[in-house]
Design a protein around this motif. Structure first.
Motif, PDB file in Angstrom:
ATOM      1  N   ARG A  72       1.405   6.937  25.105  1.00  0.00           N
ATOM      2  CA  ARG A  72       1.200   8.172  24.343  1.00  0.00           C
ATOM      3  C   ARG A  72       2.462   8.609  23.617  1.00  0.00           C
ATOM      4  NH1 ARG A  72      -2.281  11.467  28.831  1.00  0.00           N
ATOM      5  NH2 ARG A  72      -4.198  10.283  28.576  1.00  0.00           N
ATOM      6  N   ASP A  73       3.611   8.430  24.250  1.00  0.00           N
ATOM      7  CA  ASP A  73       4.875   8.787  23.611  1.00  0.00           C
ATOM      8  C   ASP A  73       5.174   7.854  22.448  1.00  0.00           C
ATOM      9  OD1 ASP A  73       5.197  10.833  25.457  1.00  0.00           O
ATOM     10  OD2 ASP A  73       6.386   9.584  26.820  1.00  0.00           O
ATOM     11  N   LEU A  74       4.910   6.566  22.635  1.00  0.00           N
ATOM     12  CA  LEU A  74       5.102   5.604  21.538  1.00  0.00           C
ATOM     13  C   LEU A  74       4.180   5.951  20.369  1.00  0.00           C
ATOM     14  CD1 LEU A  74       5.255   2.297  23.616  1.00  0.00           C
ATOM     15  CD2 LEU A  74       7.151   3.359  22.370  1.00  0.00           C
ATOM     16  N   ALA A  75       2.942   6.306  20.678  1.00  0.00           N
ATOM     17  CA  ALA A  75       1.975   6.656  19.637  1.00  0.00           C
ATOM     18  C   ALA A  75       2.438   7.887  18.871  1.00  0.00           C
ATOM     19  CB  ALA A  75       0.606   6.889  20.247  1.00  0.00           C
ATOM     20  N   ALA A  76       2.961   8.884  19.581  1.00  0.00           N
ATOM     21  CA  ALA A  76       3.452  10.094  18.920  1.00  0.00           C
ATOM     22  C   ALA A  76       4.644   9.779  18.020  1.00  0.00           C
ATOM     23  CB  ALA A  76       3.830  11.140  19.960  1.00  0.00           C
ATOM     24  N   ASP A  77       5.547   8.911  18.476  1.00  0.00           N
ATOM     25  CA  ASP A  77       6.714   8.533  17.676  1.00  0.00           C
ATOM     26  C   ASP A  77       6.319   7.787  16.413  1.00  0.00           C
ATOM     27  OD1 ASP A  77       8.349   9.682  19.568  1.00  0.00           O
ATOM     28  OD2 ASP A  77       8.890   7.774  20.528  1.00  0.00           O
ATOM     29  N   LEU A  78       5.279   6.957  16.519  1.00  0.00           N
ATOM     30  CA  LEU A  78       4.857   6.136  15.381  1.00  0.00           C
ATOM     31  C   LEU A  78       3.805   6.821  14.509  1.00  0.00           C
ATOM     32  CD1 LEU A  78       4.643   2.736  17.259  1.00  0.00           C
ATOM     33  CD2 LEU A  78       6.402   3.435  15.629  1.00  0.00           C
ATOM     34  N   GLY A  79       3.209   7.891  15.018  1.00  0.00           N
ATOM     35  CA  GLY A  79       2.199   8.609  14.247  1.00  0.00           C
ATOM     36  C   GLY A  79       0.853   7.903  14.186  1.00  0.00           C
ATOM     37  N   VAL A  80       0.508   7.178  15.243  1.00  0.00           N
ATOM     38  CA  VAL A  80      -0.781   6.478  15.318  1.00  0.00           C
ATOM     39  C   VAL A  80      -1.439   6.812  16.649  1.00  0.00           C
ATOM     40  CG1 VAL A  80      -0.080   4.579  13.791  1.00  0.00           C
ATOM     41  CG2 VAL A  80       0.298   4.380  16.233  1.00  0.00           C
ATOM     42  N   SER A  81      -2.646   6.305  16.873  1.00  0.00           N
ATOM     43  CA  SER A  81      -3.343   6.587  18.127  1.00  0.00           C
ATOM     44  C   SER A  81      -2.786   5.715  19.262  1.00  0.00           C
ATOM     45  CB  SER A  81      -4.839   6.322  17.972  1.00  0.00           C
ATOM     46  OG  SER A  81      -5.084   4.947  17.870  1.00  0.00           O
ATOM     47  N   ALA A  82      -3.036   6.165  20.485  1.00  0.00           N
ATOM     48  CA  ALA A  82      -2.592   5.417  21.664  1.00  0.00           C
ATOM     49  C   ALA A  82      -3.298   4.068  21.739  1.00  0.00           C
ATOM     50  CB  ALA A  82      -2.842   6.230  22.924  1.00  0.00           C
ATOM     51  N   MET A  83      -4.557   4.019  21.312  1.00  0.00           N
ATOM     52  CA  MET A  83      -5.305   2.759  21.324  1.00  0.00           C
ATOM     53  C   MET A  83      -4.680   1.747  20.363  1.00  0.00           C
ATOM     54  SD  MET A  83      -7.525   1.067  22.702  1.00  0.00           S
ATOM     55  CE  MET A  83      -9.150   1.340  23.240  1.00  0.00           C
ATOM     56  N   THR A  84      -4.219   2.216  19.212  1.00  0.00           N
ATOM     57  CA  THR A  84      -3.552   1.325  18.252  1.00  0.00           C
ATOM     58  C   THR A  84      -2.287   0.744  18.870  1.00  0.00           C
ATOM     59  OG1 THR A  84      -4.416   2.603  16.408  1.00  0.00           O
ATOM     60  CG2 THR A  84      -2.519   1.208  15.952  1.00  0.00           C
ATOM     61  N   VAL A  85      -1.502   1.583  19.541  1.00  0.00           N
ATOM     62  CA  VAL A  85      -0.273   1.118  20.180  1.00  0.00           C
ATOM     63  C   VAL A  85      -0.602   0.104  21.270  1.00  0.00           C
ATOM     64  CG1 VAL A  85       1.688   1.817  21.603  1.00  0.00           C
ATOM     65  CG2 VAL A  85       1.047   3.166  19.617  1.00  0.00           C
ATOM     66  N   ALA A  86      -1.625   0.395  22.086  1.00  0.00           N
ATOM     67  CA  ALA A  86      -2.003  -0.520  23.163  1.00  0.00           C
ATOM     68  C   ALA A  86      -2.407  -1.883  22.620  1.00  0.00           C
ATOM     69  CB  ALA A  86      -3.140   0.082  23.985  1.00  0.00           C
ATOM     70  N   CYS A  87      -3.169  -1.893  21.545  1.00  0.00           N
ATOM     71  CA  CYS A  87      -3.595  -3.162  20.945  1.00  0.00           C
ATOM     72  C   CYS A  87      -2.407  -3.947  20.397  1.00  0.00           C
ATOM     73  CB  CYS A  87      -4.611  -2.911  19.832  1.00  0.00           C
ATOM     74  SG  CYS A  87      -6.195  -2.318  20.439  1.00  0.00           S
ATOM     75  N   HIS A  88      -1.485  -3.241  19.754  1.00  0.00           N
ATOM     76  CA  HIS A  88      -0.326  -3.933  19.182  1.00  0.00           C
ATOM     77  C   HIS A  88       0.660  -4.383  20.256  1.00  0.00           C
ATOM     78  CE1 HIS A  88      -1.097  -3.712  14.859  1.00  0.00           C
ATOM     79  NE2 HIS A  88      -1.741  -2.589  15.151  1.00  0.00           N
ATOM     80  N   LEU A  89       0.762  -3.638  21.349  1.00  0.00           N
ATOM     81  CA  LEU A  89       1.610  -4.096  22.459  1.00  0.00           C
ATOM     82  C   LEU A  89       1.061  -5.402  23.031  1.00  0.00           C
ATOM     83  CD1 LEU A  89       2.382  -0.758  24.306  1.00  0.00           C
ATOM     84  CD2 LEU A  89       4.055  -2.287  23.260  1.00  0.00           C
ATOM     85  N   ALA A  90      -0.250  -5.487  23.160  1.00  0.00           N
ATOM     86  CA  ALA A  90      -0.857  -6.725  23.643  1.00  0.00           C
ATOM     87  C   ALA A  90      -0.638  -7.855  22.647  1.00  0.00           C
ATOM     88  CB  ALA A  90      -2.349  -6.516  23.886  1.00  0.00           C
ATOM     89  N   ALA A  91      -0.697  -7.534  21.353  1.00  0.00           N
ATOM     90  CA  ALA A  91      -0.520  -8.552  20.317  1.00  0.00           C
ATOM     91  C   ALA A  91       0.901  -9.120  20.305  1.00  0.00           C
ATOM     92  CB  ALA A  91      -0.855  -7.973  18.950  1.00  0.00           C
ATOM     93  N   ILE A  92       1.894  -8.283  20.630  1.00  0.00           N
ATOM     94  CA  ILE A  92       3.273  -8.787  20.649  1.00  0.00           C
ATOM     95  C   ILE A  92       3.673  -9.297  22.029  1.00  0.00           C
ATOM     96  CG2 ILE A  92       4.027  -7.371  18.715  1.00  0.00           C
ATOM     97  CD1 ILE A  92       5.377  -5.470  20.671  1.00  0.00           C
ATOM     98  N   GLY A  93       2.715  -9.300  22.956  1.00  0.00           N
ATOM     99  CA  GLY A  93       2.960  -9.906  24.262  1.00  0.00           C
ATOM    100  C   GLY A  93       3.663  -9.013  25.261  1.00  0.00           C
ATOM    101  N   LYS A  94       3.454  -7.713  25.179  1.00  0.00           N
ATOM    102  CA  LYS A  94       4.072  -6.786  26.133  1.00  0.00           C
ATOM    103  C   LYS A  94       3.023  -6.294  27.115  1.00  0.00           C
ATOM    104  CE  LYS A  94       8.228  -6.560  24.336  1.00  0.00           C
ATOM    105  NZ  LYS A  94       9.406  -6.959  25.047  1.00  0.00           N
ATOM    106  N   VAL A  95       3.370  -6.309  28.397  1.00  0.00           N
ATOM    107  CA  VAL A  95       2.500  -5.780  29.445  1.00  0.00           C
ATOM    108  C   VAL A  95       3.315  -4.826  30.314  1.00  0.00           C
ATOM    109  CG1 VAL A  95       0.926  -7.748  29.524  1.00  0.00           C
ATOM    110  CG2 VAL A  95       2.955  -7.742  30.965  1.00  0.00           C
ATOM    111  N   LYS A  96       2.644  -3.911  30.970  1.00  0.00           N
ATOM    112  CA  LYS A  96       3.323  -2.938  31.826  1.00  0.00           C
ATOM    113  C   LYS A  96       3.337  -3.460  33.260  1.00  0.00           C
ATOM    114  CE  LYS A  96       4.487   1.652  31.837  1.00  0.00           C
ATOM    115  NZ  LYS A  96       4.805   2.643  30.880  1.00  0.00           N
TER     116      LYS A  96
END
Length: 109
Positions: A72-96
């Motif tokens: 949610r914080d990443l989404a707020a910084d980038l000005g996009v939805s949390a779902m968009t950030v989650a999808c792109h994190l998976a696309a660049i190979g990042k997991v929590k």
């Protein structure tokens, strides 16, 4: 009163701007093909749309700068939805893992 007499029902109608035909208010389109659209709702939908997110390098830099940042914080910084950030994190190979964002590929060393 006879049993064959039909009861007349009044119905709310609107006029089609294309053909001036009266159609029921509940209809979303006219037989001529005109589509009735709630203009206020249309304006809201267009204003809520955000530009497509394409800068995965910026997302990667934010995650690497602070791996404990929440989606949610990443989404707020980038000005996009949390779902968009989650999808792109998976696309660049990042997991929590253990409350940190880590890459999915093992580090050779």
């Amino acid at each position: 009163m006879s049993a064959t007499r039909a009861k007349k029902v009044k119905m709310a109608t609107k006029s089609c701007p294309e053909c001036d035909q009266q159609v029921p208010v509940a209809c979303k389109s006219c037989p001529c093909g005109y589509i009735f659209i709630n203009r206020k709702l249309l304006k809201i939908k267009h204003s809520e749309k955000s530009s497509p997110f394409t800068d995965e390098d910026q997302l990667r830099a934010l995650v690497e700068a602070n791996p404990k940042t929440a989606i949610r914080d990443l989404a707020a910084d980038l000005g996009v939805s949390a779902m968009t950030v989650a999808c792109h994190l998976a696309a660049i190979g990042k997991v929590k893992k253990l409350d940190k964002w880590v890459g999915t590929t093992p580090i050779d060393g």
